[in-house]
Design a protein around this motif. Structure first.
Motif, mmCIF file in Angstrom:
data_model
loop_
_atom_site.group_PDB
_atom_site.id
_atom_site.type_symbol
_atom_site.label_atom_id
_atom_site.label_comp_id
_atom_site.label_asym_id
_atom_site.label_seq_id
_atom_site.Cartn_x
_atom_site.Cartn_y
_atom_site.Cartn_z
ATOM 1 N N UNK A 45 0.833 -1.210 0.000
ATOM 2 C CA UNK A 45 0.000 0.000 0.000
ATOM 3 C C UNK A 45 0.867 1.261 0.000
ATOM 4 N N UNK A 46 2.108 1.109 0.410
ATOM 5 C CA UNK A 46 3.073 2.208 0.371
ATOM 6 C C UNK A 46 4.283 1.707 -0.414
ATOM 7 N N UNK A 47 4.190 1.717 -1.743
ATOM 8 C CA UNK A 47 5.205 1.042 -2.559
ATOM 9 C C UNK A 47 6.628 1.563 -2.376
ATOM 10 N N UNK A 48 6.798 2.856 -2.177
ATOM 11 C CA UNK A 48 8.159 3.361 -1.996
ATOM 12 C C UNK A 48 8.722 2.901 -0.654
ATOM 13 N N UNK A 49 7.909 2.914 0.384
ATOM 14 C CA UNK A 49 8.350 2.382 1.678
ATOM 15 C C UNK A 49 8.681 0.900 1.543
ATOM 16 N N UNK A 50 7.830 0.150 0.865
ATOM 17 C CA UNK A 50 8.081 -1.281 0.662
ATOM 18 C C UNK A 50 9.408 -1.494 -0.058
ATOM 19 N N UNK A 51 9.667 -0.736 -1.104
ATOM 20 C CA UNK A 51 10.921 -0.878 -1.859
ATOM 21 C C UNK A 51 12.125 -0.662 -0.952
ATOM 22 N N UNK A 52 12.075 0.393 -0.169
ATOM 23 C CA UNK A 52 13.220 0.721 0.684
ATOM 24 C C UNK A 52 13.374 -0.284 1.821
ATOM 25 N N UNK A 53 12.261 -0.665 2.439
ATOM 26 C CA UNK A 53 12.335 -1.636 3.531
ATOM 27 C C UNK A 53 12.835 -2.989 3.054
ATOM 28 N N UNK A 54 12.345 -3.421 1.910
ATOM 29 C CA UNK A 54 12.748 -4.759 1.459
ATOM 30 C C UNK A 54 14.231 -4.805 1.134
#
Length: 191
Positions: A45-54
């Motif tokens: 739901x927060x794709x940029x956060x997901x990208x950075x976290x992953x």
């Protein structure tokens, strides 16, 4: 009202994803994880956060300086602290394959201090217990961790605690369900 067993943020069908969500999912799936699972379903739901976290998670899971055995042991301690069944379900088999004993896993699942930990497991356990319960670590615990894992290892271990705590909070608040109707490997602590 949503029942406790219902995912608040289930997987989004690909055709309903935004371009940013599709790009973030593709990046994750094309990395070492190979599939969209666990905390990344609600995080999309927060794709940029997901990208950075992953990317942080990719380092902590696959390239950290404390080694797979200790990093997976750390994930179990954090998952138990947060009563996070998906995290436990994903990481217990990895931890056991990396050499964490069934007895140690069972003790952590029960909320008990494992009786027969290795010297390194003891350092990791003490460090994480202090950090999770006291929001810091004592000089004695810091020195033991620093001697065993070095400065970078202590930072990696601290980051493990924070990263997997964040993922646990995401899954707990979004009520992420276990895959394939699996039974939870840990129960919530009594309230």
């Amino acid at each position: 009202m949503t029942s406790p067993k219902t995912d608040r943020l289930p997987e989004i069908p690909r055709e309903q994803m935004t371009d940013a969500q599709r790009a973030a999912v593709d990046e994750l799936v094309n990395g070492p994880r190979g599939k969209l699972t666990g905390p990344f379903v609600p995080l999309m739901r927060s794709p940029e956060l997901m990208r950075r976290l992953q990317k942080v998670g990719e380092y902590l899971r696959y390239d950290n300086t404390v080694g797979l055995h200790h990093s997976e042991f750390a994930v179990l301690v954090v998952a138990r602290h947060w009563s996070q069944p998906v995290e436990w379900h994903i990481h217990k088999p990895i931890a056991m394959k990396a050499g964490v004993s069934e007895e140690t896993c069972d003790a952590i699942a029960d909320g008990r201090r494992p009786p027969n930990m290795t010297a390194q497991e003891t350092v990791v356990y003490d460090f994480l217990q202090e950090l999770l319960h006291n929001q810091s670590v004592s000089d004695v615990t810091w020195a033991a961790a620093q001697q065993m894992f070095g400065d970078q290892g202590v930072i990696d271990m601290t980051a493990h605690c924070g990263y997997y705590s964040l993922l646990a909070m995401v899954m707990n608040t979004s009520r992420r369900s276990l895959p394939d109707n699996a039974a939870p490997g840990i129960a919530p602590f009594p309230q």
